[in-house]
Write an enzyme that holds these catalytic residues in place. Structure first.
Site, PDB file in Angstrom:
ATOM      1  N   ILE B  86       0.841  -1.204   0.000  1.00 30.70           N
ATOM      2  CA  ILE B  86       0.000   0.000   0.000  1.00 30.70           C
ATOM      3  C   ILE B  86       0.875   1.252   0.000  1.00 30.70           C
ATOM      4  CG2 ILE B  86      -1.996  -1.052   1.108  1.00 30.70           C
ATOM      5  CD1 ILE B  86      -0.906   0.193   3.763  1.00 30.70           C
ATOM      6  N   ASN B 126       0.494  -6.750   7.655  1.00 32.09           N
ATOM      7  CA  ASN B 126       1.797  -6.110   7.493  1.00 32.09           C
ATOM      8  C   ASN B 126       1.619  -4.674   6.984  1.00 32.09           C
ATOM      9  OD1 ASN B 126       4.331  -5.260   6.559  1.00 32.09           O
ATOM     10  ND2 ASN B 126       4.964  -7.385   6.181  1.00 32.09           N
ATOM     11  N   ILE B 128       3.427  -2.630   5.503  1.00 30.86           N
ATOM     12  CA  ILE B 128       3.887  -2.248   4.170  1.00 30.86           C
ATOM     13  C   ILE B 128       3.332  -3.163   3.087  1.00 30.86           C
ATOM     14  CG2 ILE B 128       6.004  -1.070   4.910  1.00 30.86           C
ATOM     15  CD1 ILE B 128       7.525  -3.602   4.241  1.00 30.86           C
ATOM     16  N   GLU B 129       2.555  -4.164   3.465  1.00 34.43           N
ATOM     17  CA  GLU B 129       1.912  -4.987   2.437  1.00 34.43           C
ATOM     18  C   GLU B 129       0.462  -4.529   2.255  1.00 34.43           C
ATOM     19  OE1 GLU B 129       2.771  -9.206   2.615  1.00 34.43           O
ATOM     20  OE2 GLU B 129       4.747  -8.815   3.461  1.00 34.43           O
ATOM     21  N   MET B 130      -0.462  -5.064   3.038  1.00 35.37           N
ATOM     22  CA  MET B 130      -1.843  -4.632   2.892  1.00 35.37           C
ATOM     23  C   MET B 130      -2.301  -3.697   4.011  1.00 35.37           C
ATOM     24  SD  MET B 130      -3.297  -8.221   1.420  1.00 35.37           S
ATOM     25  CE  MET B 130      -4.605  -7.780   0.296  1.00 35.37           C
TER      26      MET B 130
END
Lengths: 607, 322
Positions: B86, B126, B128-130
């Site tokens: 994201i 996470n 920095i992921e979703m």
């Protein structure tokens, strides 16, 4: 016998009427009974919204007073418990529509999300708060240390030391960074964050030039400044969610939808109640009619007994069969013991059965109706509650919940429309029957006038054309007939009755191409209206009974069948000085002829 | 000894007798096992899982879905060194494929998830992921017109994190790639792979790759130290937290730089390679393996044959052809 039947009928009618009135009264009575899930759901939604509001305030208070988040965290167990309760209650409640349930679960999820967010905030805030407390203390000590750097030092050669500005420079730097960090916390934005972080990195590279102790203190200072920089923006993001309107809006929306849901139930209930009132009114009228007719029946019966004696006398006189038939016709009913018994059983069936069914239907809707009434009262109360009076509103909602639970708890809510239909059918049945009874008993002659039988026939055909149904055609074949003196209304009724009878005969024969031919003709000094059908026909035995009241070859239970149609027709024809002649071949069809005299003006004037 | 031989003979005979007569030859008994043609999954959960897998609402800001980094039409990966989550944030590790994950003994490079269900928590939460909070995901899915009913049909219950995980895991279990040329070879079709590919497989065994890359997934059933023979990380430099591998999970110093052995099944389709995406080609990855895991060199033709062999491992799945 007749007396007993009539009295029983009358008493029965009055009793049922009273029962109806009683039921009607009870409709508006209230009954607060068992608690239900709907109540618990509505209460939990309210409590959860309220708790969320208080909780948000607590977050704000902690922020403003810069206190720790213990008070905020204290809300969590209660929030979780309420959420779990509400989830379980909603899960168990099948009467809440799915879409509303989905909104509810969404709301619960949003609260849960806020709980997690607050926990994140608490952790991050604790770290930042620690740094913010540390910084002023560290700044003072650093400024003191910096000042020491510039303190004149005694030199070995005793010369006056060169005035140092190193400390001043450092102090300025520290003040600058402190100002920037604090102004950033006032108005955090990404640009300022990058600028301050760059400044901190540059500063970090210079700290090694200072004595080790100072350099360590400076590094510590820098790392705490960094923490503040990093966490502030993060915290701001979290705070937006914690104090955001999302949860509150979802809660408001949910409450509104829940209220609409209740309101829609209420309006359903109100229209149901109105409908019920209408039905009950109809029923009361119908029963009143029964009571009246029963009274009349009593009179007729007494009269019939008298006639029966006369008929017996006549019968005893041999060879007077034809005369007896005329007498019987003029008397309005060819009653004997057999027909009285038929009458009794017919009345028992025609009135007793529908009334019994009405009573069943009433039972079926009574419990729901009571709850409708309760609900209406409770909703009225709620409507009149001042919006500020949450407590009272909740207590009303609680009552509504209880009633809703009862209404939806049993299956009667769904049975009400069916029960009402059933009632209406039964009432219509009784009305039709009592209407015919009234015709039979109504001995008052209609006003007589000159009329054209062709007009009468055409009117009857027109009246029946749309009612005979598929597979039956009616044709009228009229000839020129002089005007007849009598009641055209009664003659039309007679023709209509005969058409009904013809249709029934066609149906009973299973005749796919039913035909009813109605013709008029003049024969000597008679006007003749013939109704011919290709139905099942009748044998002589049947033909001899057709004019007896309550005689019917058709099965009971069909609302159109009363066994009175031809009796009434015959009475009316006799009132008009005519007679009905029947010719019938079983299996082929029947010809009913209404034979009316063509009177002179003089005869008419005497009539 | 005679007895053991008899037993072996009996087993061999049974194997021959049970082999389907349609096959050209008898199935081979090798350390690599063919992927089964079908897998027993609940179609309702799978189709729900497929929808969730492609749903951006699982991410904060609704910009990325599972499929953003695990593109099913591209071998279940995104083809870049590290994925983008994201707000354009760069991840720290190379996205592994989602195909054949049902055969893996643990999930993630460091094996921190014991099941596909557990694994879901990782990317969803996470930052920095979703970057999602579970309840937010649940709330968003409740706004959908189809999900509440689909969840009810599949689980007889509502939308919650457990059911979302179950559906996604079930969908991933359905992502198997049977019928690879190598599996055809294993099942008895001697002509399914070329002479070079056969040599590649012999090399794969001879040099010892097979000691870690084995089983149906050709990997994914053990942890191994990366840099057995030479220190890969000192050589590469700039050591990150992700490079610590299983140590991040256990805190045990012996687990430093230890990783789950990756599956080679779809290696032909999933460049770049290694946990840091540091090997742009299969050949480069093979070179690294020789240098740091085996501590030896090999002639180019041997390595090329191994690469040729690895490419025969990729099977089929309907989603791959879309």
């Amino acid at each position: 016998m007749n007396k007993i039947i009539s009295i029983v009928l009358l008493v029965g009618a009055v009793a049922v009427g009273a029962g109806v009135l009683n039921t009607h009264d009870r409709l508006s009575q209230t009954s607060g009974q068992a608690k239900g899930n709907l109540f618990s759901v509505s209460e939990d939604i309210h409590n959860l919204r309220q708790l969320d509001g208080e909780w948000s305030l607590s977050v704000l208070r902690s922020l403003v007073t810069d206190s720790d988040f213990d008070e905020v965290a204290g809300f969590l167990p209660r929030l979780r418990e309420l959420r779990a309760d509400l989830g379980t209650a909603a899960d168990a409640e099948d009467n809440i529509p799915d879409n509303l349930k989905n909104r509810l679960f969404r709301f619960l999820s949003l609260i849960e999300s806020k709980e997690e967010t607050v926990e994140q905030f608490k952790t991050n805030f604790a770290v930042m708060r620690n740094s913010r407390k540390f910084l002023p203390v560290a700044t003072r000590s650093l400024l003191a240390s910096a000042a020491q750097l510039d303190a004149p030092k005694a030199t070995e050669d005793g010369k006056k030391a060169v005035e140092s500005t190193v400390g001043k420079g450092l102090a300025n730097k520290i003040r600058d960074i402190g100002d920037r960090v604090s102004s950033f916390t006032q108005r955090p934005d990404e640009g300022a964050k990058v600028r301050v972080l760059t400044l901190l990195s540059e500063f970090e590279e210079t700290v090694l030039q200072y004595p080790p102790e100072l350099s360590n203190a400076l590094n510590n200072y820098i790392s705490h400044s960094r923490i503040i920089m990093e966490r502030t923006i993060h915290l701001n993001g979290i705070l937006k969610r914690v104090l955001g309107t999302e949860v509150a809006e979802a809660g408001t929306e949910l409450s509104t939808q829940f209220k609409n849901f209740s309101a829609s139930l209420v309006s359903e209930v109100e229209s149901g109640t109105a409908n019920l009132n209408k039905q009950l009114l109809m029923m009361i009228l119908g029963l009143a009619a029964i009571a009246i007719v029963s009274g009349i029946m009593y009179a007729i019966s007494a009269f019939s007994v008298d006639k029966k004696i006369k008929a017996s006398v006549a019968k005893a006189t041999e060879g007077l069969e034809k005369e007896m038939e005329n007498n019987a016709s003029k008397a309005g009913s060819g009653t004997d013991m057999g027909s009285v018994s038929a009458m009794a059983s017919t009345i028992a069936e025609e009135i007793g059965n529908p009334v019994g069914k009405l009573s069943e239907s009433l039972d079926a809707i009574r419990s729901s109706a009571e709850r409708f009434g309760t609900l209406k009262t409770e909703v009225d109360k709620l409507m009149h509650t001042k919006s500020a009076d949450t407590f009272e509103m909740m207590s009303n909602l609680k009552n509504i919940g209880e009633v809703l639970e009862n209404v939806s708890g049993d299956a009667t809510l769904n049975d009400v429309p069916e029960a009402l239909d059933e009632m209406q059918n039964n009432i219509m049945h009784v009305q039709a029957f009592t209407g015919e009874l009234r015709n039979l008993s109504n001995s008052e002659p209609k006003e007589k006038a000159w009329f054209n039988v062709n007009d009468t026939v055409n009117a009857a055909v027109e009246e029946m054309q749309s009612k005979v149904g598929d597979g039956v055609t009616i044709k009228a074949k009229t000839a020129t007939v002089p005007e007849v003196f009598g009641s055209s209304e009664e003659m039309q009724h007679t023709v209509v009755s005969m058409i009904h009878n013809a249709v029934d005969a066609i149906r009973a024969a299973g005749q796919a191409k039913g035909q009813i031919m109605i013709s008029t003709k003049k024969h000597n000094d008679r006007a003749i209206i013939s109704v011919v059908d290709n139905g099942q026909g009748m044998d002589d035995e049947t033909r001899s009974h057709v004019f007896e009241p309550f005689f019917s070859t058709k099965e009971r239970g069909n609302s159109k069948v009363s066994g009175l149609g031809l009796s009434v027709a015959q009475r009316m024809v006799v009132q008009n000085d005519g007679k009905i002649v029947i010719k019938s071949i079983p299996g082929k069809g029947t010809n009913f002829s209404i034979v009316l005299p063509l009177k002179s003006n003089q005869e008419a004037a005497q009539a | 000894m005679t007895r053991q031989l008899k037993l072996c003979a009996a087993i061999g005979l049974t194997a021959i007798l049970t082999a389907t007569p349609l096959l050209a030859g008898k199935p081979l008994s090798e350390p690599i096992k063919p992927i089964p043609a079908t897998v027993d999954v609940d179609p309702k959960k799978v189709s729900l899982g497929r929808m969730l897998f492609h749903d951006v609402r699982l991410s904060k800001g609704e910009t990325v879905s599972c499929a953003s980094c695990h593109d099913l039409t591209h071998g279940g990966v995104d083809g870049v060194q590290v994925s983008t989550g994201i707000d354009g944030k760069q991840g720290h590790i190379n996205s592994p494929t989602v195909y054949n994950t049902g055969f893996l003994f643990r999930l993630f490079w460091d094996g921190r998830a014991e099941s596909l269900e557990d694994q879901v928590d990782g990317p969803i939460q996470n930052p920095i992921e979703m970057g999602s909070l579970w309840p937010d995901v649940v709330a968003k899915l409740y706004e959908d017109t189809k999900y509440p009913k689909m969840f009810n049909d599949a689980f007889g219950g509502g939308i919650n994190r457990q059911n979302i995980k179950l559906a996604l895991a079930e969908f991933q279990r359905s992502l198997i790639t049977p019928n690879s040329r190598f599996d055809q070879y294993l099942l008895g079709d001697a002509n399914a792979i070329t002479a070079q590919e056969k040599t590649g497989y012999e090399n794969f065994k001879k040099y010892g790759c097979i000691s870690c890359h084995q089983g149906a997934a050709v990997g994914g059933n053990m942890f191994q130290l990366f840099g057995v023979a030479n220190s890969y990380f000192q050589n590469r430099g700039n050591i990150t937290k992700a490079d610590m591998g299983r140590f991040n999970v256990t805190g045990n110093v012996l687990d430093k730089h230890t990783f789950k052995v990756p599956s080679l099944r779809l290696a032909a389709l999933t460049a770049p390679y290694l946990h840091d995406g540091n090997a742009p080609t299969l050949r480069a990855a093979v070179d690294i393996m020789f240098k740091f895991q085996l501590g030896r060199e090999a002639p180019d033709e041997d390595k090329d044959a191994i690469v040729a062999f690895i490419k025969t491992l990729a099977g089929e799945h309907p989603e791959m052809k879309k």
